[in-house]
Scaffold this motif. Structure first.
Motif, PDB file in Angstrom:
ATOM      1  N   VAL A 166       0.842  -1.189   0.000  1.00 38.61           N
ATOM      2  CA  VAL A 166       0.000   0.000   0.000  1.00 38.61           C
ATOM      3  C   VAL A 166       0.881   1.245   0.000  1.00 38.61           C
ATOM      4  O   VAL A 166       2.067   1.196   0.345  1.00 38.61           O
ATOM      5  CB  VAL A 166      -0.957   0.058   1.213  1.00 38.61           C
ATOM      6  CG1 VAL A 166      -1.821  -1.185   1.300  1.00 38.61           C
ATOM      7  CG2 VAL A 166      -0.192   0.276   2.505  1.00 38.61           C
ATOM      8  N   THR A 167       0.287   2.360  -0.387  1.00 36.90           N
ATOM      9  CA  THR A 167       0.949   3.661  -0.349  1.00 36.90           C
ATOM     10  C   THR A 167       0.340   4.476   0.784  1.00 36.90           C
ATOM     11  O   THR A 167      -0.884   4.621   0.865  1.00 36.90           O
ATOM     12  CB  THR A 167       0.751   4.417  -1.678  1.00 36.90           C
ATOM     13  OG1 THR A 167       1.367   3.683  -2.734  1.00 36.90           O
ATOM     14  CG2 THR A 167       1.357   5.811  -1.602  1.00 36.90           C
ATOM     15  N   ILE A 168       1.194   4.966   1.664  1.00 34.26           N
ATOM     16  CA  ILE A 168       0.733   5.849   2.732  1.00 34.26           C
ATOM     17  C   ILE A 168       0.957   7.286   2.278  1.00 34.26           C
ATOM     18  O   ILE A 168       2.080   7.698   1.983  1.00 34.26           O
ATOM     19  CB  ILE A 168       1.464   5.577   4.056  1.00 34.26           C
ATOM     20  CG1 ILE A 168       1.196   4.132   4.504  1.00 34.26           C
ATOM     21  CG2 ILE A 168       1.010   6.570   5.136  1.00 34.26           C
ATOM     22  CD1 ILE A 168       1.928   3.733   5.774  1.00 34.26           C
ATOM     23  N   TYR A 169      -0.125   8.029   2.211  1.00 33.66           N
ATOM     24  CA  TYR A 169      -0.117   9.419   1.767  1.00 33.66           C
ATOM     25  C   TYR A 169      -0.112  10.282   3.025  1.00 33.66           C
ATOM     26  O   TYR A 169      -1.139  10.475   3.667  1.00 33.66           O
ATOM     27  CB  TYR A 169      -1.362   9.669   0.915  1.00 33.66           C
ATOM     28  CG  TYR A 169      -1.384  10.934   0.093  1.00 33.66           C
ATOM     29  CD1 TYR A 169      -1.179  10.889  -1.288  1.00 33.66           C
ATOM     30  CD2 TYR A 169      -1.660  12.162   0.670  1.00 33.66           C
ATOM     31  CE1 TYR A 169      -1.241  12.034  -2.060  1.00 33.66           C
ATOM     32  CE2 TYR A 169      -1.727  13.310  -0.097  1.00 33.66           C
ATOM     33  CZ  TYR A 169      -1.518  13.248  -1.455  1.00 33.66           C
ATOM     34  OH  TYR A 169      -1.589  14.392  -2.232  1.00 33.66           O
ATOM     35  N   GLU A 170       1.053  10.758   3.391  1.00 36.09           N
ATOM     36  CA  GLU A 170       1.227  11.475   4.664  1.00 36.09           C
ATOM     37  C   GLU A 170       0.675  12.899   4.576  1.00 36.09           C
ATOM     38  O   GLU A 170       1.094  13.689   3.731  1.00 36.09           O
ATOM     39  CB  GLU A 170       2.716  11.515   5.027  1.00 36.09           C
ATOM     40  CG  GLU A 170       3.059  12.349   6.238  1.00 36.09           C
ATOM     41  CD  GLU A 170       2.430  11.841   7.524  1.00 36.09           C
ATOM     42  OE1 GLU A 170       1.863  12.667   8.261  1.00 36.09           O
ATOM     43  OE2 GLU A 170       2.516  10.618   7.781  1.00 36.09           O
ATOM     44  N   VAL A 171      -0.263  13.215   5.467  1.00 35.78           N
ATOM     45  CA  VAL A 171      -0.903  14.529   5.445  1.00 35.78           C
ATOM     46  C   VAL A 171      -0.607  15.356   6.698  1.00 35.78           C
ATOM     47  O   VAL A 171      -1.197  16.423   6.906  1.00 35.78           O
ATOM     48  CB  VAL A 171      -2.432  14.404   5.257  1.00 35.78           C
ATOM     49  CG1 VAL A 171      -2.759  13.744   3.924  1.00 35.78           C
ATOM     50  CG2 VAL A 171      -3.077  13.636   6.416  1.00 35.78           C
ATOM     51  N   GLY A 172       0.316  14.878   7.541  1.00 35.45           N
ATOM     52  CA  GLY A 172       0.595  15.567   8.796  1.00 35.45           C
ATOM     53  C   GLY A 172       0.962  17.033   8.671  1.00 35.45           C
ATOM     54  O   GLY A 172       0.408  17.876   9.389  1.00 35.45           O
ATOM     55  N   PRO A 173       1.893  17.395   7.774  1.00 36.10           N
ATOM     56  CA  PRO A 173       2.285  18.804   7.691  1.00 36.10           C
ATOM     57  C   PRO A 173       1.165  19.738   7.253  1.00 36.10           C
ATOM     58  O   PRO A 173       1.187  20.930   7.593  1.00 36.10           O
ATOM     59  CB  PRO A 173       3.409  18.780   6.651  1.00 36.10           C
ATOM     60  CG  PRO A 173       3.968  17.396   6.747  1.00 36.10           C
ATOM     61  CD  PRO A 173       2.765  16.523   6.989  1.00 36.10           C
ATOM     62  N   ARG A 174       0.194  19.239   6.517  1.00 35.29           N
ATOM     63  CA  ARG A 174      -0.927  20.082   6.086  1.00 35.29           C
ATOM     64  C   ARG A 174      -2.163  19.839   6.939  1.00 35.29           C
ATOM     65  O   ARG A 174      -2.560  20.662   7.756  1.00 35.29           O
ATOM     66  CB  ARG A 174      -1.232  19.832   4.599  1.00 35.29           C
ATOM     67  CG  ARG A 174      -2.129  20.892   3.953  1.00 35.29           C
ATOM     68  CD  ARG A 174      -3.616  20.667   4.125  1.00 35.29           C
ATOM     69  NE  ARG A 174      -4.068  19.378   3.590  1.00 35.29           N
ATOM     70  CZ  ARG A 174      -5.303  18.930   3.735  1.00 35.29           C
ATOM     71  NH1 ARG A 174      -6.205  19.625   4.418  1.00 35.29           N
ATOM     72  NH2 ARG A 174      -5.646  17.742   3.252  1.00 35.29           N
ATOM     73  N   ASP A 175      -2.787  18.687   6.809  1.00 34.32           N
ATOM     74  CA  ASP A 175      -4.018  18.409   7.543  1.00 34.32           C
ATOM     75  C   ASP A 175      -3.749  18.239   9.034  1.00 34.32           C
ATOM     76  O   ASP A 175      -4.603  18.545   9.866  1.00 34.32           O
ATOM     77  CB  ASP A 175      -4.666  17.145   6.976  1.00 34.32           C
ATOM     78  CG  ASP A 175      -6.104  16.973   7.412  1.00 34.32           C
ATOM     79  OD1 ASP A 175      -6.721  17.956   7.845  1.00 34.32           O
ATOM     80  OD2 ASP A 175      -6.618  15.847   7.325  1.00 34.32           O
ATOM     81  N   GLY A 176      -2.571  17.756   9.361  1.00 31.18           N
ATOM     82  CA  GLY A 176      -2.243  17.552  10.764  1.00 31.18           C
ATOM     83  C   GLY A 176      -2.060  18.843  11.527  1.00 31.18           C
ATOM     84  O   GLY A 176      -2.491  18.975  12.670  1.00 31.18           O
TER      85      GLY A 176
END
Length: 308
Positions: free
Chosen positions: A16-26
């Motif tokens: 699977v691909t993990i699409y990291e959103v921490g810097p924006r949505d986080g």
């Protein structure tokens, strides 16, 4: 470092691909402004941990999301490393800023409900597509890749339950504009495993395969991992997640943290599913960011491993 026992489950994807959103949505819902240098360090640490996609920021008007007012400065600090990182662009002005910086991946953020479209976009449910159409067209003409988010897919705090057909219609209209991938958001975290399966089936019936879908879960009611597992069983191979479980939505007070990247990685590792992420490095990064924010990480895995 402690890791789970690997016990594969038949019928699940191999990778699977993990699409990291921490810097924006986080970070977007944080009240205390995080220094731009810390944001750049956050992005770099996440990339170094093996996360294949890290969404860096959003070119939204500072009045609406003050935390992301430094978007252009952040991308400047990231330099060449930031060119291939996706950014959210709410409108044509946001796209202009992304194009000026030479960025290659942008995302638009739509709604499956009328009320949230009005609150988040100041547009009606149907009107949002007229706003997005020139954004997507111009981005594609410039050779950029466009991702689309659709929010309130599993429930809306003002409208209640959201019919599957309504979500499918909203999502397919975004894909028809030219987006290559659609992320289905459980913005307030009310989804359950059966609901996930019904939604994926609804899109498949409309001709949208799982290869074009991603899942974006929130853990408000503790269902994010169960929902991710249900999505895996449906064949979904892209999952949005936020390091340390950071996140929320400034326009929906009931939207608490995202699915934690570490919690997702722990589950995937135990299932024998490849993801390419260094769990220890992400835990260290989330522990560091918790220090920047001045509070413990919401992630169960971070708390367990950081205290081990």
């Amino acid at each position: 470092m402690t890791l789970p026992m690997v016990q594969p489950e038949a019928g699940l994807p191999e990778r699977v691909t993990i699409y990291e959103v921490g810097p924006r949505d986080g970070l977007q819902n944080e009240q205390a402004v995080v220094p731009v240098e810390a944001k750049a360090e956050f992005v770099r640490r996440l990339l170094a941990a093996g996360l294949p996609v890290v969404e860096a920021t959003s070119f939204v008007h500072p009045r609406w999301v003050p935390q992301l007012a430094d978007a252009a400065e952040l991308m400047g600090l990231l330099g060449d490393e930031g060119v291939d990182l996706p950014v959210l662009v709410p409108n044509e002005r946001g796209l202009d800023r992304a194009l000026e910086l030479g960025l290659r991946h942008v995302a638009i953020f739509g709604s499956a409900t009328e009320t949230f479209a009005q609150k988040n976009l100041n547009r009606g449910l149907d009107e949002q597509y007229a706003m997005f159409e020139p954004v997507v067209r111009r981005a594609l003409d410039a050779g950029l890749d466009v991702r689309a988010y659709v929010s309130m897919c599993f429930g809306d705090p003002w409208e209640g339950t959201v019919p599957v057909d309504q979500v499918v219609t909203a999502g397919t209209r975004l894909l028809d504009l030219g987006a290559t991938q659609l992320s289905l958001g459980d913005t307030i975290g009310v989804g359950t495993a059966g609901h996930v399966k019904a939604l994926v089936a609804g899109f498949e019936a409309a001709g949208v395969g799982t290869d074009r879908l991603a899942m974006h879960f929130h853990d408000t009611y503790g269902q994010a991992l169960a929902n991710a597992h249900a999505a895996l069983r449906c064949g979904i191979t892209t999952f949005d997640a936020s390091a340390g479980g950071l996140g929320g939505c400034p326009y929906a007070k009931s939207a608490t943290g995202n699915l934690a990247t570490e919690d997702l990685v722990w589950m995937l590792t135990g299932l024998g599913i490849e993801h390419g992420v260094d769990l220890g490095a992400v835990v260290e990064t989330s522990t560091w960011m918790a220090g920047v924010l001045g509070r413990p990480s919401p992630s169960a895995v971070v708390r367990a491993l950081a205290g081990a």
